[in-house]
Scaffold this motif. Structure first.
Motif: not given
Length: 171
Positions: A35-51
């Motif tokens: 869960f946690w490693v996937r959570f951090w990867a998803f959070l980083l992807d959210g930053i990329v998509v938001g950017s």
């Protein structure tokens, strides 16, 4: 050159280095990503998509004088466009690289649990578009922490899993 990540042999490796590593270590399988490693990867992807949305979509809407707001309970063209960017990012990156930028940073990769089908467009569509739409209540992602193959609902529907690229465990 077979890889085992669900108790079966599969020919789904992404580089010759992984082939030699797997051949030199028989009796191992990919480790499923929790869960946690996937959570951090998803959070980083959210930053990329938001950017992407703020650097590309927003300026286009500003240049064309298109409204970014909508009325009560209606969707604006801007919100639909940003949603398309979100889903397209995950679908295209997963199809062509088997990982998003967030997964690349954390060394994760999406694999099919049915190797004869692989990561075809219909599997990707089901996993990344329909599965993520169903998972729009982010609380449902918590099931990743409790399932043996660490699958989310979208993984379950598409018969996929997220594994560590360079982390193995004994069978």
């Amino acid at each position: 050159m077979d890889v085992t990540y669900d108790g079966k042999d599969h020919n789904e490796l992404s580089s010759p280095a992984e082939v030699s590593r797997q051949e030199s270590a028989p009796g191992v399988e990919y480790a499923f990503a929790g869960f946690w490693v996937r959570f951090w990867a998803f959070l980083l992807d959210g930053i990329v998509v938001g950017s992407i949305n703020r650097l590309v979509v927003s300026p286009v809407f500003s240049l064309l004088n298109l409204p970014k707001e909508s009325g009560f309970f209606t969707f604006s063209l801007y919100s639909v466009t940003t949603a398309i960017v979100f889903f397209a990012y995950f679908a295209v990156m997963t199809k062509f690289f088997r990982q998003t930028l967030g997964k690349m940073v954390f060394g994760l990769q999406v694999v099919s649990l049915t190797p004869e089908k692989g990561l075809t467009w219909d599997v990707i569509f089901f996993r990344e578009i329909i599965g993520r739409y169903i998972n729009s209540l982010y609380i449902t992602y918590i099931i990743v922490a409790f399932l043996p193959k660490k699958q989310g609902l979208h993984d379950f529907f598409a018969d996929t899993a997220v594994v560590h690229e360079k982390l193995y465990r004994k069978k």
